[in-house]
Design a protein around this motif. Structure first.
Motif, PDB file in Angstrom:
ATOM      1  N   SER A 152       0.818  -1.211   0.000  1.00 34.84           N
ATOM      2  CA  SER A 152       0.000   0.000   0.000  1.00 34.84           C
ATOM      3  C   SER A 152       0.850   1.259   0.000  1.00 34.84           C
ATOM      4  O   SER A 152       1.983   1.284   0.499  1.00 34.84           O
ATOM      5  CB  SER A 152      -0.925   0.015   1.222  1.00 34.84           C
ATOM      6  OG  SER A 152      -0.182   0.003   2.427  1.00 34.84           O
ATOM      7  N   VAL A 153       0.287   2.301  -0.599  1.00 36.97           N
ATOM      8  CA  VAL A 153       0.835   3.650  -0.537  1.00 36.97           C
ATOM      9  C   VAL A 153      -0.180   4.474   0.227  1.00 36.97           C
ATOM     10  O   VAL A 153      -1.315   4.661  -0.229  1.00 36.97           O
ATOM     11  CB  VAL A 153       1.064   4.246  -1.944  1.00 36.97           C
ATOM     12  CG1 VAL A 153       1.509   5.694  -1.833  1.00 36.97           C
ATOM     13  CG2 VAL A 153       2.089   3.417  -2.704  1.00 36.97           C
ATOM     14  N   ASN A 154       0.201   4.931   1.411  1.00 36.04           N
ATOM     15  CA  ASN A 154      -0.717   5.646   2.291  1.00 36.04           C
ATOM     16  C   ASN A 154      -0.690   7.133   1.959  1.00 36.04           C
ATOM     17  O   ASN A 154       0.340   7.793   2.084  1.00 36.04           O
ATOM     18  CB  ASN A 154      -0.316   5.417   3.753  1.00 36.04           C
ATOM     19  CG  ASN A 154      -1.481   5.632   4.702  1.00 36.04           C
ATOM     20  OD1 ASN A 154      -2.444   6.295   4.350  1.00 36.04           O
ATOM     21  ND2 ASN A 154      -1.378   5.080   5.890  1.00 36.04           N
ATOM     22  N   LEU A 155      -1.830   7.664   1.516  1.00 33.51           N
ATOM     23  CA  LEU A 155      -1.931   9.057   1.099  1.00 33.51           C
ATOM     24  C   LEU A 155      -2.481   9.913   2.232  1.00 33.51           C
ATOM     25  O   LEU A 155      -3.341   9.482   2.991  1.00 33.51           O
ATOM     26  CB  LEU A 155      -2.849   9.179  -0.119  1.00 33.51           C
ATOM     27  CG  LEU A 155      -2.484   8.292  -1.319  1.00 33.51           C
ATOM     28  CD1 LEU A 155      -3.580   8.360  -2.352  1.00 33.51           C
ATOM     29  CD2 LEU A 155      -1.151   8.718  -1.912  1.00 33.51           C
ATOM     30  N   ASP A 156      -2.033  11.110   2.316  1.00 37.26           N
ATOM     31  CA  ASP A 156      -2.516  12.028   3.344  1.00 37.26           C
ATOM     32  C   ASP A 156      -3.711  12.816   2.822  1.00 37.26           C
ATOM     33  O   ASP A 156      -3.791  14.031   2.910  1.00 37.26           O
ATOM     34  CB  ASP A 156      -1.402  12.994   3.755  1.00 37.26           C
ATOM     35  CG  ASP A 156      -1.755  13.761   5.025  1.00 37.26           C
ATOM     36  OD1 ASP A 156      -2.533  13.222   5.830  1.00 37.26           O
ATOM     37  OD2 ASP A 156      -1.271  14.895   5.191  1.00 37.26           O
ATOM     38  N   VAL A 157      -4.657  12.073   2.226  1.00 33.69           N
ATOM     39  CA  VAL A 157      -5.869  12.683   1.677  1.00 33.69           C
ATOM     40  C   VAL A 157      -7.034  11.751   1.945  1.00 33.69           C
ATOM     41  O   VAL A 157      -6.851  10.586   2.270  1.00 33.69           O
ATOM     42  CB  VAL A 157      -5.770  12.927   0.154  1.00 33.69           C
ATOM     43  CG1 VAL A 157      -4.687  13.950  -0.151  1.00 33.69           C
ATOM     44  CG2 VAL A 157      -5.491  11.636  -0.579  1.00 33.69           C
ATOM     45  N   ALA A 177       2.548  15.797   0.385  1.00 33.92           N
ATOM     46  CA  ALA A 177       1.997  14.466   0.130  1.00 33.92           C
ATOM     47  C   ALA A 177       2.779  13.761  -0.967  1.00 33.92           C
ATOM     48  O   ALA A 177       3.058  12.561  -0.885  1.00 33.92           O
ATOM     49  CB  ALA A 177       0.521  14.569  -0.251  1.00 33.92           C
ATOM     50  N   ALA A 178       3.154  14.518  -1.994  1.00 35.75           N
ATOM     51  CA  ALA A 178       3.920  13.933  -3.103  1.00 35.75           C
ATOM     52  C   ALA A 178       5.273  13.429  -2.618  1.00 35.75           C
ATOM     53  O   ALA A 178       5.741  12.369  -3.043  1.00 35.75           O
ATOM     54  CB  ALA A 178       4.101  14.958  -4.216  1.00 35.75           C
ATOM     55  N   ALA A 179       5.915  14.176  -1.719  1.00 35.10           N
ATOM     56  CA  ALA A 179       7.207  13.747  -1.183  1.00 35.10           C
ATOM     57  C   ALA A 179       7.056  12.437  -0.406  1.00 35.10           C
ATOM     58  O   ALA A 179       7.911  11.535  -0.503  1.00 35.10           O
ATOM     59  CB  ALA A 179       7.787  14.839  -0.284  1.00 35.10           C
ATOM     60  N   SER A 180       5.973  12.336   0.331  1.00 29.25           N
ATOM     61  CA  SER A 180       5.720  11.109   1.084  1.00 29.25           C
ATOM     62  C   SER A 180       5.462   9.932   0.148  1.00 29.25           C
ATOM     63  O   SER A 180       5.969   8.824   0.370  1.00 29.25           O
ATOM     64  CB  SER A 180       4.517  11.299   2.015  1.00 29.25           C
ATOM     65  OG  SER A 180       4.153  10.088   2.641  1.00 29.25           O
ATOM     66  N   VAL A 181       4.696  10.182  -0.904  1.00 31.26           N
ATOM     67  CA  VAL A 181       4.399   9.127  -1.876  1.00 31.26           C
ATOM     68  C   VAL A 181       5.683   8.660  -2.553  1.00 31.26           C
ATOM     69  O   VAL A 181       5.908   7.452  -2.728  1.00 31.26           O
ATOM     70  CB  VAL A 181       3.383   9.625  -2.924  1.00 31.26           C
ATOM     71  CG1 VAL A 181       3.272   8.639  -4.084  1.00 31.26           C
ATOM     72  CG2 VAL A 181       2.017   9.832  -2.281  1.00 31.26           C
ATOM     73  N   GLU A 183       8.705   8.657  -1.410  1.00 26.06           N
ATOM     74  CA  GLU A 183       9.484   7.851  -0.468  1.00 26.06           C
ATOM     75  C   GLU A 183       8.914   6.432  -0.346  1.00 26.06           C
ATOM     76  O   GLU A 183       9.657   5.446  -0.307  1.00 26.06           O
ATOM     77  CB  GLU A 183       9.504   8.526   0.906  1.00 26.06           C
ATOM     78  CG  GLU A 183      10.320   7.761   1.939  1.00 26.06           C
ATOM     79  CD  GLU A 183      10.348   8.470   3.285  1.00 26.06           C
ATOM     80  OE1 GLU A 183      10.758   7.844   4.271  1.00 26.06           O
ATOM     81  OE2 GLU A 183       9.948   9.659   3.337  1.00 26.06           O
ATOM     82  N   GLN A 184       7.589   6.328  -0.313  1.00 24.44           N
ATOM     83  CA  GLN A 184       6.962   5.011  -0.214  1.00 24.44           C
ATOM     84  C   GLN A 184       7.181   4.189  -1.484  1.00 24.44           C
ATOM     85  O   GLN A 184       7.380   2.970  -1.418  1.00 24.44           O
ATOM     86  CB  GLN A 184       5.470   5.163   0.058  1.00 24.44           C
ATOM     87  CG  GLN A 184       5.154   5.743   1.432  1.00 24.44           C
ATOM     88  CD  GLN A 184       3.654   5.919   1.643  1.00 24.44           C
ATOM     89  OE1 GLN A 184       2.913   4.944   1.775  1.00 24.44           O
ATOM     90  NE2 GLN A 184       3.207   7.162   1.660  1.00 24.44           N
ATOM     91  N   GLN A 187      10.518   2.657  -1.315  1.00 33.69           N
ATOM     92  CA  GLN A 187      10.514   1.504  -0.414  1.00 33.69           C
ATOM     93  C   GLN A 187       9.903   0.269  -1.072  1.00 33.69           C
ATOM     94  O   GLN A 187      10.250  -0.859  -0.715  1.00 33.69           O
ATOM     95  CB  GLN A 187       9.751   1.848   0.867  1.00 33.69           C
ATOM     96  CG  GLN A 187      10.443   2.909   1.719  1.00 33.69           C
ATOM     97  CD  GLN A 187       9.586   3.383   2.874  1.00 33.69           C
ATOM     98  OE1 GLN A 187       8.439   2.977   3.030  1.00 33.69           O
ATOM     99  NE2 GLN A 187      10.149   4.250   3.712  1.00 33.69           N
ATOM    100  N   LEU A 188       8.998   0.491  -2.035  1.00 28.85           N
ATOM    101  CA  LEU A 188       8.376  -0.618  -2.751  1.00 28.85           C
ATOM    102  C   LEU A 188       9.232  -1.097  -3.915  1.00 28.85           C
ATOM    103  O   LEU A 188       8.864  -2.040  -4.622  1.00 28.85           O
ATOM    104  CB  LEU A 188       6.996  -0.207  -3.273  1.00 28.85           C
ATOM    105  CG  LEU A 188       5.920   0.078  -2.217  1.00 28.85           C
ATOM    106  CD1 LEU A 188       4.632   0.552  -2.882  1.00 28.85           C
ATOM    107  CD2 LEU A 188       5.653  -1.155  -1.375  1.00 28.85           C
ATOM    108  N   GLY A 189      10.376  -0.425  -4.136  1.00 28.43           N
ATOM    109  CA  GLY A 189      11.290  -0.833  -5.200  1.00 28.43           C
ATOM    110  C   GLY A 189      10.958  -0.265  -6.562  1.00 28.43           C
ATOM    111  O   GLY A 189      11.494  -0.734  -7.583  1.00 28.43           O
TER     112      GLY A 189
END
Length: 521
Positions: A152-157, A177-181, A183-184, A187-189
């Motif tokens: 999962s990619v957890n969105l702040d929306v 939010a884009a910066a967080s996405v 990074e995730q 992590q998912l490769g």
């Protein structure tokens, strides 16, 4: 080698495995012409008595069970766990057969949980699923997604607001939010340079909270596949060609038809309500589907409020017999009541059942089919709902006596001995129930149940029809405890009386030989 008329781009090995490992276990039309019976139907259960009791106990409402009939369509019992399995299977099979989805590709989708869990079944086929989820998603849902191998990619929306919803873009929040996405994704490769090249488009969609379009963009950028459950007509078709005729066939076994009932369903993507409504309109010329929404300020897992349904492709009020906004806080009491009696009903099912109760109370109908979209387990942590299945398998006489009204039957189960009339009376007296409530299983059936761990027809016919628990009694408690374990393993609620009739004989000063005899069958 199997011959095929598909194009060379079709992954026939993947298609064959999908049909064998997933389609064969889920509801589908047996015949290719779309007629005939539905394979693997989910249960259609008569909940009339349970709802009547709930109305009286929880809301002080008196309902005559002789004048109403309420069936629950338990898609909580489907292979894959929810009603969303139906469109997921239809969409994925079509995508593989059309060459749109092949081994090695990733699947991206926006979900509030159940559709993502349904896609999790594809893990066994080697397909990776990545879902876009909201910060509001219950922890239990996130845990289940992880357990099913869904990344999962957890969105702040907020999850999946209506397309075109007029929100002033907050680019500062969107950039964070884009910066967080990003990074995730790392992590998912996934290659973050692909994200960087389309970052402007990503931020624009995040600013509008258009997660639906965001999932489509991910699939395009990473050469993956997006099921597009909110826009894919196969979502509706799965319910029009499978769910609706399946319910119709099951109602006919009870002596009814779908034309005799109102259908109540909550609203997620709108596929269920639209599909059921189209079938009923075509076959019966009626509009029996009633769509239920929580109040505007309430969050119910996977369910939209009415204002967030407007604008979605499958929100089609012209097909409905009615729309209802229902207080979920009031429906929580129903959820707690049904959970306490072992019914596997999630939040949206509770909302729909509560709506049926209110419609009956206000004279807006007597016959209902209520869609139970998923089960309870993933909501337990947040709702603090007591579940009867956590009860111990053994109870003493005092505990059994206090719980006696909640037992559907008291059942003698021993592989060698059966009670005499005096023994039956003693059991009834000790438990404070009528003698007629004590049923006797044959020794042969008890032996068969223990050795095969399957419920023989003779014992199945003695179990309560309303899914309430059965209290089991035998000589000293050992055999009935074993029977309770087997019944529980088969999904039947049961408890064993500790010490059995031997304890009862000691407290009553009666001799065992006066109470039991060797089975002569």
């Amino acid at each position: 080698m199997r011959q095929s008329s598909f194009s060379p781009q079709v992954d026939e090995n993947l298609l064959g495995r999908f049909e064998e490992e997933i389609l064969s276990k889920t509801p589908h039309v047996v015949r290719r012409d779309g007629a005939g019976p539905i394979a693997n139907p989910t249960p259609l259960v008569d909940l009339t008595n349970a709802l009547t009791e709930c109305a009286r106990v929880e809301y002080g409402i008196s309902i005559d069970p002789k004048t109403v009939r309420v069936f629950g369509k338990l898609d909580s019992q489907i292979f894959g766990g929810s009603v969303k399995v139906r469109p997921a299977v239809e969409i994925i099979r079509d995508a593989i057969a059309a060459g749109k989805l092949r081994s090695g590709q990733k699947i991206f989708e926006a979900t509030s949980g159940n559709f993502g869990l349904a896609l999790g079944m594809l893990r066994s086929l080697g397909l990776e699923v990545i879902v876009l989820v909201s910060r509001k998603l219950q922890g239990g849902v996130l845990d289940e997604l992880k357990n099913e191998g869904v990344r999962s990619v957890n969105l702040d929306v907020d999850i999946c607001p209506a397309p075109g919803l007029k929100i002033d873009p907050n680019l500062v929040v969107a950039k964070a939010a884009a910066a967080s996405v990003r990074e995730q994704l790392a992590q998912l490769g996934l290659d973050t340079s692909v994200f960087d090249n389309a970052r402007g488009d990503m931020e624009a969609l995040l600013a509008k909270q258009d997660v639906i379009s965001l999932a489509k963009l991910f699939a395009k950028l990473y050469d993956g596949f997006c099921p597009e459950q909110y826009d894919n007509e196969l979502n509706v078709r799965s319910h029009e060609t499978t769910t609706a005729p399946e319910i119709d066939q099951q109602l006919k076994s009870y002596g009814y038809s779908l034309g005799d009932f109102r259908i109540i369903t909550a609203f997620g993507t709108g596929g269920t309500s639209a599909g059921l409504a189209k079938y009923a309109q075509a076959k019966y010329g009626q509009k029996p589907v009633h769509v239920v929404f929580p109040l505007a300020n309430q969050d119910v897992a996977g369910i939209r409020t009415r204002d967030k349904a407007i604008g979605l492709r499958f929100y089609q009020p012209e097909l409905y017999g009615g729309e209802h906004e229902v207080d979920f806080e009031a429906a929580r009491r129903l959820l707690r009541f049904f959970a306490g009696r072992g019914h596997d009903i999630g939040e949206s099912g509770a909302l729909a059942l509560y709506s049926a109760l209110q419609m009956i109370n206000y004279g807006a109908g007597n016959n209902f089919v209520v869609m139970i979209a998923d089960g309870l387990q993933k909501y337990l942590a947040d709702l603090d709902v007591p579940v009867e299945t956590s009860d111990p398998l053994e109870v003493n006489v005092e505990e059994a006596n206090s719980k006696q009204p909640s037992y559907g039957e008291v059942l003698w189960t021993h592989a060698m001995f059966v009670p005499r009339e005096e023994g039956i009376k003693l059991v009834a007296e000790a438990l404070g129930c009528d003698r007629d409530k004590v049923k006797i299983a044959t020794a042969r059936d008890v032996q068969a149940l223990i050795t095969t761990e399957k419920i023989p027809a003779g014992i199945n016919g003695l179990l309560p029809k309303d899914k309430s628990k059965t209290l089991l009694v035998c000589m000293a408690g050992g055999t009935s405890l074993r029977v309770a374990e087997v019944l529980t393993k088969n999904g039947v609620g049961a408890q064993s009386l500790t010490g059995g009739i031997m304890n009862l004989s000691q407290t009553s000063n009666r001799q065992p030989e006066d109470l039991v005899q060797v089975a002569t069958e």
